[in-house]
Design a protein around this motif. Structure first.
Motif, PDB file in Angstrom:
ATOM      1  N   ILE A   9       0.843  -1.198   0.000  1.00  0.00           N
ATOM      2  CA  ILE A   9       0.000   0.000   0.000  1.00  0.00           C
ATOM      3  C   ILE A   9       0.878   1.248   0.000  1.00  0.00           C
ATOM      4  CG2 ILE A   9      -1.624   1.352   1.377  1.00  0.00           C
ATOM      5  CD1 ILE A   9      -2.888  -1.207   2.257  1.00  0.00           C
ATOM      6  N   LEU A  10       1.904   1.236   0.829  1.00  0.00           N
ATOM      7  CA  LEU A  10       2.776   2.410   0.912  1.00  0.00           C
ATOM      8  C   LEU A  10       3.534   2.631  -0.388  1.00  0.00           C
ATOM      9  CD1 LEU A  10       4.109   1.975   4.541  1.00  0.00           C
ATOM     10  CD2 LEU A  10       2.291   3.472   3.739  1.00  0.00           C
ATOM     11  N   ALA A  11       3.839   1.569  -1.125  1.00  0.00           N
ATOM     12  CA  ALA A  11       4.515   1.720  -2.409  1.00  0.00           C
ATOM     13  C   ALA A  11       3.592   2.375  -3.428  1.00  0.00           C
ATOM     14  CB  ALA A  11       4.988   0.364  -2.910  1.00  0.00           C
ATOM     15  N   VAL A  12       2.302   2.107  -3.353  1.00  0.00           N
ATOM     16  CA  VAL A  12       1.342   2.702  -4.288  1.00  0.00           C
ATOM     17  C   VAL A  12       1.058   4.156  -3.913  1.00  0.00           C
ATOM     18  CG1 VAL A  12      -1.042   2.576  -5.105  1.00  0.00           C
ATOM     19  CG2 VAL A  12       0.286   0.502  -4.849  1.00  0.00           C
ATOM     20  N   ILE A  13       0.949   4.432  -2.622  1.00  0.00           N
ATOM     21  CA  ILE A  13       0.618   5.789  -2.156  1.00  0.00           C
ATOM     22  C   ILE A  13       1.784   6.743  -2.379  1.00  0.00           C
ATOM     23  CG2 ILE A  13       0.108   7.160  -0.105  1.00  0.00           C
ATOM     24  CD1 ILE A  13      -1.419   4.815   0.991  1.00  0.00           C
ATOM     25  N   HIS A  14       2.990   6.276  -2.283  1.00  0.00           N
ATOM     26  CA  HIS A  14       4.225   7.068  -2.347  1.00  0.00           C
ATOM     27  C   HIS A  14       4.392   7.877  -1.074  1.00  0.00           C
ATOM     28  CE1 HIS A  14       4.991   5.888  -6.433  1.00  0.00           C
ATOM     29  NE2 HIS A  14       3.775   6.248  -6.778  1.00  0.00           N
ATOM     30  N   THR A  15       5.322   8.773  -1.077  1.00  0.00           N
ATOM     31  CA  THR A  15       5.624   9.570   0.108  1.00  0.00           C
ATOM     32  C   THR A  15       5.052  10.977  -0.051  1.00  0.00           C
ATOM     33  OG1 THR A  15       7.402  10.465   1.456  1.00  0.00           O
ATOM     34  CG2 THR A  15       7.865  10.201  -0.869  1.00  0.00           C
ATOM     35  N   PRO A  16       4.663  11.613   1.042  1.00  0.00           N
ATOM     36  CA  PRO A  16       4.158  12.981   0.927  1.00  0.00           C
ATOM     37  C   PRO A  16       5.279  14.003   0.745  1.00  0.00           C
ATOM     38  CG  PRO A  16       4.098  12.276   3.200  1.00  0.00           C
ATOM     39  CD  PRO A  16       4.510  11.087   2.385  1.00  0.00           C
ATOM     40  N   ALA A  17       6.518  13.577   0.870  1.00  0.00           N
ATOM     41  CA  ALA A  17       7.634  14.515   0.742  1.00  0.00           C
ATOM     42  C   ALA A  17       7.839  14.898  -0.725  1.00  0.00           C
ATOM     43  CB  ALA A  17       8.909  13.889   1.292  1.00  0.00           C
ATOM     44  N   ILE A  18       8.304  16.107  -0.939  1.00  0.00           N
ATOM     45  CA  ILE A  18       8.599  16.599  -2.278  1.00  0.00           C
ATOM     46  C   ILE A  18       9.941  16.012  -2.708  1.00  0.00           C
ATOM     47  CG2 ILE A  18       9.069  18.673  -3.632  1.00  0.00           C
ATOM     48  CD1 ILE A  18       7.354  20.206  -1.578  1.00  0.00           C
ATOM     49  N   PRO A  19      10.044  15.524  -3.950  1.00  0.00           N
ATOM     50  CA  PRO A  19      11.337  14.969  -4.378  1.00  0.00           C
ATOM     51  C   PRO A  19      12.404  16.053  -4.439  1.00  0.00           C
ATOM     52  CG  PRO A  19       9.797  15.043  -6.216  1.00  0.00           C
ATOM     53  CD  PRO A  19       9.031  15.417  -4.994  1.00  0.00           C
ATOM     54  N   PRO A  20      13.662  15.692  -4.204  1.00  0.00           N
ATOM     55  CA  PRO A  20      14.713  16.709  -4.201  1.00  0.00           C
ATOM     56  C   PRO A  20      14.892  17.328  -5.578  1.00  0.00           C
ATOM     57  CG  PRO A  20      15.656  14.514  -4.074  1.00  0.00           C
ATOM     58  CD  PRO A  20      14.179  14.364  -3.959  1.00  0.00           C
ATOM     59  N   LYS A  21      15.210  18.621  -5.576  1.00  0.00           N
ATOM     60  CA  LYS A  21      15.410  19.335  -6.834  1.00  0.00           C
ATOM     61  C   LYS A  21      16.864  19.197  -7.277  1.00  0.00           C
ATOM     62  CE  LYS A  21      12.069  22.892  -5.658  1.00  0.00           C
ATOM     63  NZ  LYS A  21      11.889  24.313  -5.394  1.00  0.00           N
ATOM     64  N   PRO A  22      17.091  18.953  -8.556  1.00  0.00           N
ATOM     65  CA  PRO A  22      18.476  18.906  -9.019  1.00  0.00           C
ATOM     66  C   PRO A  22      19.061  20.315  -9.007  1.00  0.00           C
ATOM     67  CG  PRO A  22      16.988  18.652 -10.864  1.00  0.00           C
ATOM     68  CD  PRO A  22      16.148  18.649  -9.620  1.00  0.00           C
ATOM     69  N   ARG A  23      20.250  20.440  -8.522  1.00  0.00           N
ATOM     70  CA  ARG A  23      20.871  21.754  -8.397  1.00  0.00           C
ATOM     71  C   ARG A  23      21.870  22.039  -9.508  1.00  0.00           C
ATOM     72  NH1 ARG A  23      17.362  24.443  -5.608  1.00  0.00           N
ATOM     73  NH2 ARG A  23      16.988  23.591  -3.560  1.00  0.00           N
ATOM     74  N   GLY A  24      22.181  21.070 -10.312  1.00  0.00           N
ATOM     75  CA  GLY A  24      23.099  21.296 -11.416  1.00  0.00           C
ATOM     76  C   GLY A  24      24.545  21.116 -11.001  1.00  0.00           C
ATOM     77  N   LYS A  25      25.415  21.421 -11.917  1.00  0.00           N
ATOM     78  CA  LYS A  25      26.835  21.245 -11.685  1.00  0.00           C
ATOM     79  C   LYS A  25      27.450  22.569 -11.274  1.00  0.00           C
ATOM     80  CE  LYS A  25      30.755  18.998 -13.824  1.00  0.00           C
ATOM     81  NZ  LYS A  25      31.285  18.382 -15.019  1.00  0.00           N
ATOM     82  N   SER A  26      28.378  22.526 -10.364  1.00  0.00           N
ATOM     83  CA  SER A  26      29.051  23.727  -9.899  1.00  0.00           C
ATOM     84  C   SER A  26      29.889  24.329 -11.020  1.00  0.00           C
ATOM     85  CB  SER A  26      29.944  23.386  -8.709  1.00  0.00           C
ATOM     86  OG  SER A  26      30.702  24.501  -8.337  1.00  0.00           O
ATOM     87  N   SER A  27      29.918  25.648 -11.074  1.00  0.00           N
ATOM     88  CA  SER A  27      30.671  26.303 -12.145  1.00  0.00           C
ATOM     89  C   SER A  27      32.173  26.156 -11.945  1.00  0.00           C
ATOM     90  CB  SER A  27      30.295  27.783 -12.210  1.00  0.00           C
ATOM     91  OG  SER A  27      30.574  28.401 -10.971  1.00  0.00           O
ATOM     92  N   GLY A  28      32.631  26.097 -10.707  1.00  0.00           N
ATOM     93  CA  GLY A  28      34.053  25.899 -10.431  1.00  0.00           C
ATOM     94  C   GLY A  28      34.885  27.123 -10.806  1.00  0.00           C
TER      95      GLY A  28
ATOM     96  N   GLN B 175      40.767  32.670 -14.714  1.00  0.00           N
ATOM     97  CA  GLN B 175      41.097  33.012 -13.334  1.00  0.00           C
ATOM     98  C   GLN B 175      42.386  32.294 -12.922  1.00  0.00           C
ATOM     99  OE1 GLN B 175      37.934  32.071 -10.663  1.00  0.00           O
ATOM    100  NE2 GLN B 175      38.784  33.263  -8.991  1.00  0.00           N
ATOM    101  N   THR B 176      43.366  33.068 -12.427  1.00  0.00           N
ATOM    102  CA  THR B 176      44.632  32.467 -12.003  1.00  0.00           C
ATOM    103  C   THR B 176      44.542  32.067 -10.541  1.00  0.00           C
ATOM    104  OG1 THR B 176      45.527  34.628 -11.447  1.00  0.00           O
ATOM    105  CG2 THR B 176      45.975  33.809 -13.660  1.00  0.00           C
ATOM    106  N   ARG B 177      45.201  30.989 -10.215  1.00  0.00           N
ATOM    107  CA  ARG B 177      45.190  30.493  -8.844  1.00  0.00           C
ATOM    108  C   ARG B 177      46.490  30.895  -8.173  1.00  0.00           C
ATOM    109  NH1 ARG B 177      43.318  25.269 -11.486  1.00  0.00           N
ATOM    110  NH2 ARG B 177      41.080  25.525 -11.515  1.00  0.00           N
ATOM    111  N   LYS B 178      46.387  31.285  -6.927  1.00  0.00           N
ATOM    112  CA  LYS B 178      47.574  31.664  -6.164  1.00  0.00           C
ATOM    113  C   LYS B 178      47.918  30.549  -5.197  1.00  0.00           C
ATOM    114  CE  LYS B 178      46.479  36.563  -6.338  1.00  0.00           C
ATOM    115  NZ  LYS B 178      46.135  37.757  -5.593  1.00  0.00           N
ATOM    116  N   ARG B 179      49.192  30.390  -4.965  1.00  0.00           N
ATOM    117  CA  ARG B 179      49.624  29.388  -3.993  1.00  0.00           C
ATOM    118  C   ARG B 179      49.292  29.864  -2.586  1.00  0.00           C
ATOM    119  NH1 ARG B 179      53.005  25.320  -5.608  1.00  0.00           N
ATOM    120  NH2 ARG B 179      53.791  25.171  -3.492  1.00  0.00           N
ATOM    121  N   ARG B 180      49.132  28.925  -1.711  1.00  0.00           N
ATOM    122  CA  ARG B 180      48.825  29.231  -0.320  1.00  0.00           C
ATOM    123  C   ARG B 180      50.052  29.853   0.333  1.00  0.00           C
ATOM    124  NH1 ARG B 180      49.389  26.087   4.376  1.00  0.00           N
ATOM    125  NH2 ARG B 180      50.140  24.365   3.096  1.00  0.00           N
TER     126      ARG B 180
END
Length: 79
Positions: free
Chosen positions: A41-60, A65-70
């Protein structure tokens, strides 16, 4: 506890008997047997929670842009 038993009693008409290998099939389902079958029954009803939204890939880092050494600081020792 009475509320759970009442819900199981009401759900006995809509669940399919799913006995374990050592159990006999029964026409009159008990609350325990209904609780075993609630997964269907629970498999047919599903969950009341909203499915997670995809956030995409980080731009990085941007390509231009040059990187500096620590910066390495000297170790401070307390004597």
């Amino acid at each position: 506890m009475p509320l759970i038993t009442w819900q199981l009693w009401l759900a006995r008409d809509i669940v399919k008997d799913n006995p374990l290998p050592w159990q006999k099939t029964d026409l009159k389902l008990t609350p325990g047997r209904v609780a075993q079958s609630m997964g269907g029954i629970l498999a047919v009803i599903h969950t009341p929670a909203i499915p997670p939204k995809p956030r995409g890939k980080s731009s990085g880092w941007k390509p231009e842009q040059t990187r500096k050494r620590r910066i390495n600081y000297p170790i401070v020792k307390n004597r």
